[in-house]
Every structure is written in C-alpha cells, then in structure tokens.
Write a protein that holds these residues in place. Sequence first.
Motif, PDB file in Angstrom:
ATOM      1  N   LEU A 236     -16.645   8.452 -23.623  1.00  0.00           N
ATOM      2  CA  LEU A 236     -17.731   8.551 -23.190  1.00  0.00           C
ATOM      3  C   LEU A 236     -18.317   7.619 -22.494  1.00  0.00           C
ATOM      4  CD1 LEU A 236     -20.141  10.861 -23.557  1.00  0.00           C
ATOM      5  CD2 LEU A 236     -20.845   9.499 -25.346  1.00  0.00           C
ATOM      6  N   GLY A 237     -18.811   7.593 -21.114  1.00  0.00           N
ATOM      7  CA  GLY A 237     -19.302   6.480 -20.397  1.00  0.00           C
ATOM      8  C   GLY A 237     -18.217   6.043 -19.387  1.00  0.00           C
ATOM      9  N   TYR A 238     -16.911   6.593 -19.498  1.00  0.00           N
ATOM     10  CA  TYR A 238     -15.845   6.385 -18.614  1.00  0.00           C
ATOM     11  C   TYR A 238     -15.809   7.606 -17.741  1.00  0.00           C
ATOM     12  CZ  TYR A 238     -14.455   2.164 -21.292  1.00  0.00           C
ATOM     13  OH  TYR A 238     -14.527   1.110 -21.823  1.00  0.00           O
ATOM     14  N   ILE A 239     -14.891   7.359 -16.629  1.00  0.00           N
ATOM     15  CA  ILE A 239     -14.633   8.324 -15.390  1.00  0.00           C
ATOM     16  C   ILE A 239     -13.144   8.051 -15.084  1.00  0.00           C
ATOM     17  CG2 ILE A 239     -16.767   9.234 -14.726  1.00  0.00           C
ATOM     18  CD1 ILE A 239     -16.197   7.575 -12.223  1.00  0.00           C
ATOM     19  N   ASP A 240     -12.315   8.974 -14.765  1.00  0.00           N
ATOM     20  CA  ASP A 240     -11.000   8.719 -14.579  1.00  0.00           C
ATOM     21  C   ASP A 240     -10.907   8.387 -12.851  1.00  0.00           C
ATOM     22  OD1 ASP A 240     -10.954  11.229 -13.043  1.00  0.00           O
ATOM     23  OD2 ASP A 240      -9.566  12.318 -14.500  1.00  0.00           O
ATOM     24  N   GLU A 241      -9.675   7.862 -12.649  1.00  0.00           N
ATOM     25  CA  GLU A 241      -9.611   7.540 -11.323  1.00  0.00           C
ATOM     26  C   GLU A 241      -9.513   8.488 -10.134  1.00  0.00           C
ATOM     27  OE1 GLU A 241      -6.127   4.870  -9.012  1.00  0.00           O
ATOM     28  OE2 GLU A 241      -5.524   6.640 -10.095  1.00  0.00           O
ATOM     29  N   ASP A 242      -9.552   9.802 -10.423  1.00  0.00           N
ATOM     30  CA  ASP A 242      -9.581  10.714  -9.621  1.00  0.00           C
ATOM     31  C   ASP A 242     -11.118  11.149  -9.422  1.00  0.00           C
ATOM     32  OD1 ASP A 242      -6.846  11.307  -9.186  1.00  0.00           O
ATOM     33  OD2 ASP A 242      -6.767  12.969 -10.858  1.00  0.00           O
ATOM     34  N   GLU A 243     -12.013  11.016 -10.549  1.00  0.00           N
ATOM     35  CA  GLU A 243     -13.264  11.368 -10.431  1.00  0.00           C
ATOM     36  C   GLU A 243     -14.115  10.350  -9.511  1.00  0.00           C
ATOM     37  OE1 GLU A 243     -17.167  12.986 -10.691  1.00  0.00           O
ATOM     38  OE2 GLU A 243     -15.278  13.715 -10.595  1.00  0.00           O
TER      39      GLU A 243
ATOM     40  N   ARG B 207     -13.331  10.460  -5.925  1.00  0.00           N
ATOM     41  CA  ARG B 207     -14.215  11.607  -5.404  1.00  0.00           C
ATOM     42  C   ARG B 207     -15.528  11.209  -5.136  1.00  0.00           C
ATOM     43  NH1 ARG B 207     -17.718  14.935  -6.423  1.00  0.00           N
ATOM     44  NH2 ARG B 207     -17.972  14.372  -8.720  1.00  0.00           N
ATOM     45  N   GLN B 208     -16.185  10.534  -6.036  1.00  0.00           N
ATOM     46  CA  GLN B 208     -17.449  10.072  -5.938  1.00  0.00           C
ATOM     47  C   GLN B 208     -17.794   8.915  -5.013  1.00  0.00           C
ATOM     48  OE1 GLN B 208     -20.025   9.242  -9.463  1.00  0.00           O
ATOM     49  NE2 GLN B 208     -18.817  10.646 -10.638  1.00  0.00           N
ATOM     50  N   ARG B 209     -16.673   8.076  -4.615  1.00  0.00           N
ATOM     51  CA  ARG B 209     -16.818   7.068  -3.715  1.00  0.00           C
ATOM     52  C   ARG B 209     -16.293   7.632  -2.326  1.00  0.00           C
ATOM     53  NH1 ARG B 209     -13.960   1.481  -3.781  1.00  0.00           N
ATOM     54  NH2 ARG B 209     -14.766   1.512  -1.897  1.00  0.00           N
ATOM     55  N   GLY B 210     -15.580   8.698  -2.371  1.00  0.00           N
ATOM     56  CA  GLY B 210     -15.167   9.406  -1.051  1.00  0.00           C
ATOM     57  C   GLY B 210     -14.051   8.628  -0.477  1.00  0.00           C
ATOM     58  N   ILE B 211     -13.008   8.097  -1.565  1.00  0.00           N
ATOM     59  CA  ILE B 211     -11.953   7.334  -0.935  1.00  0.00           C
ATOM     60  C   ILE B 211     -10.640   7.946  -1.655  1.00  0.00           C
ATOM     61  CG2 ILE B 211     -13.122   4.968  -0.862  1.00  0.00           C
ATOM     62  CD1 ILE B 211     -11.721   4.511  -3.417  1.00  0.00           C
ATOM     63  N   SER B 212      -9.561   7.835  -1.004  1.00  0.00           N
ATOM     64  CA  SER B 212      -8.221   8.147  -1.700  1.00  0.00           C
ATOM     65  C   SER B 212      -7.973   7.535  -2.581  1.00  0.00           C
ATOM     66  CB  SER B 212      -7.359   8.347  -0.515  1.00  0.00           C
ATOM     67  OG  SER B 212      -6.789   6.879  -0.159  1.00  0.00           O
ATOM     68  N   VAL B 213      -6.865   8.081  -3.712  1.00  0.00           N
ATOM     69  CA  VAL B 213      -6.318   7.362  -4.599  1.00  0.00           C
ATOM     70  C   VAL B 213      -5.624   6.176  -4.228  1.00  0.00           C
ATOM     71  CG1 VAL B 213      -4.594   7.488  -6.848  1.00  0.00           C
ATOM     72  CG2 VAL B 213      -6.516   9.471  -6.343  1.00  0.00           C
ATOM     73  N   ARG B 214      -4.992   6.152  -3.154  1.00  0.00           N
ATOM     74  CA  ARG B 214      -4.360   5.221  -2.513  1.00  0.00           C
ATOM     75  C   ARG B 214      -5.209   4.094  -2.102  1.00  0.00           C
ATOM     76  NH1 ARG B 214      -1.548   1.488  -2.805  1.00  0.00           N
ATOM     77  NH2 ARG B 214      -0.347   0.687  -1.345  1.00  0.00           N
ATOM     78  N   THR B 215      -6.419   4.171  -1.566  1.00  0.00           N
ATOM     79  CA  THR B 215      -7.213   3.245  -1.410  1.00  0.00           C
ATOM     80  C   THR B 215      -7.788   2.478  -2.754  1.00  0.00           C
ATOM     81  OG1 THR B 215      -7.896   4.479   0.475  1.00  0.00           O
ATOM     82  CG2 THR B 215      -9.575   2.830  -0.318  1.00  0.00           C
ATOM     83  N   ALA B 216      -7.936   3.134  -3.731  1.00  0.00           N
ATOM     84  CA  ALA B 216      -8.169   2.801  -4.958  1.00  0.00           C
ATOM     85  C   ALA B 216      -7.284   1.864  -5.412  1.00  0.00           C
ATOM     86  CB  ALA B 216      -8.743   3.783  -5.759  1.00  0.00           C
ATOM     87  N   GLN B 217      -6.003   2.398  -5.370  1.00  0.00           N
ATOM     88  CA  GLN B 217      -4.769   1.340  -5.721  1.00  0.00           C
ATOM     89  C   GLN B 217      -4.963   0.182  -5.228  1.00  0.00           C
ATOM     90  OE1 GLN B 217      -1.836   4.317  -5.243  1.00  0.00           O
ATOM     91  NE2 GLN B 217      -1.885   5.313  -7.280  1.00  0.00           N
ATOM     92  N   ARG B 218      -4.854   0.167  -3.823  1.00  0.00           N
ATOM     93  CA  ARG B 218      -4.961  -0.962  -2.823  1.00  0.00           C
ATOM     94  C   ARG B 218      -6.048  -1.908  -3.291  1.00  0.00           C
ATOM     95  NH1 ARG B 218      -6.092   0.476   2.121  1.00  0.00           N
ATOM     96  NH2 ARG B 218      -8.312  -0.134   1.848  1.00  0.00           N
ATOM     97  N   ASP B 219      -7.153  -1.498  -3.461  1.00  0.00           N
ATOM     98  CA  ASP B 219      -8.332  -2.158  -4.077  1.00  0.00           C
ATOM     99  C   ASP B 219      -8.210  -2.846  -5.184  1.00  0.00           C
ATOM    100  OD1 ASP B 219      -9.711  -1.300  -1.609  1.00  0.00           O
ATOM    101  OD2 ASP B 219     -10.991  -0.161  -2.679  1.00  0.00           O
ATOM    102  N   ARG B 220      -7.495  -2.350  -6.143  1.00  0.00           N
ATOM    103  CA  ARG B 220      -7.140  -3.004  -7.483  1.00  0.00           C
ATOM    104  C   ARG B 220      -6.138  -3.824  -7.195  1.00  0.00           C
ATOM    105  NH1 ARG B 220      -7.124   2.420  -9.308  1.00  0.00           N
ATOM    106  NH2 ARG B 220      -4.986   2.236  -9.621  1.00  0.00           N
ATOM    107  N   GLN B 221      -5.147  -4.037  -6.459  1.00  0.00           N
ATOM    108  CA  GLN B 221      -4.135  -4.861  -6.254  1.00  0.00           C
ATOM    109  C   GLN B 221      -4.898  -5.846  -5.439  1.00  0.00           C
ATOM    110  OE1 GLN B 221      -0.830  -3.540  -3.572  1.00  0.00           O
ATOM    111  NE2 GLN B 221       0.437  -5.069  -4.234  1.00  0.00           N
ATOM    112  N   LEU B 222      -5.782  -5.835  -4.523  1.00  0.00           N
ATOM    113  CA  LEU B 222      -6.287  -6.979  -3.961  1.00  0.00           C
ATOM    114  C   LEU B 222      -7.574  -7.440  -4.735  1.00  0.00           C
ATOM    115  CD1 LEU B 222      -6.304  -5.343  -0.035  1.00  0.00           C
ATOM    116  CD2 LEU B 222      -4.823  -7.158  -1.018  1.00  0.00           C
TER     117      LEU B 222
END
Length: 84
Positions: free
Chosen positions: A15-22, A25-40
């Motif tokens: 409760l209070g968490y969302i998964d990577e896909d959500e 979706r809400q940010r309007g970015i791809s999963v790959r972009t989220a992965q890159r952002d985490r790496q950087l």
Amino acid sequence: MTDTLPAPAETNIFLGYIDEDEYCRQRGISVRTAQRDRQLRQSPPYTVVGQRVMYRIDSIRTWLLERERQVERKASAPRAGGRK
C-alpha cells in the motif's frame, strides 16, 4: 474472544507503492528509460523486491518537488520611443 480480520487494505504490504510499469505509465516514459535513469542515479528512490522494482508514491512526489524549477523573469527594458 473473537478475532476480527483486518480490512484488506491493512494487509496490503505494498500500500502506497506502485510498480515500475505503473510508474512509467504515469510519467509517460518507457521501462528502458526508467532503468537508465536508475543506473545514472537520476530516478526517485526505489525498492527492489525479488526482481520487481517498486516506487513509494510519497518518495516520487518528493523527488518531483525537488526538481521543480522557478522561472525567473526579468523586467524587460522599456522601449525607446513608440512604434512608427
């Protein structure tokens, strides 16, 4: 004595968490972009549970607020004379 079962929301440990896909979706970015952002190290704080990346909603909001930019507008110089 009777034991009452907790309401379903009280038993949801995510409760209070969302998964990577959500999050994506809400940010309007791809999963790959989220992965890159985490790496950087340019992403909001996240938690990995098993192989699942989870974001705490409050942390995302704080992260967004920290990146808020204030627009500084300078007064424009008055024009010399009028238009002809």
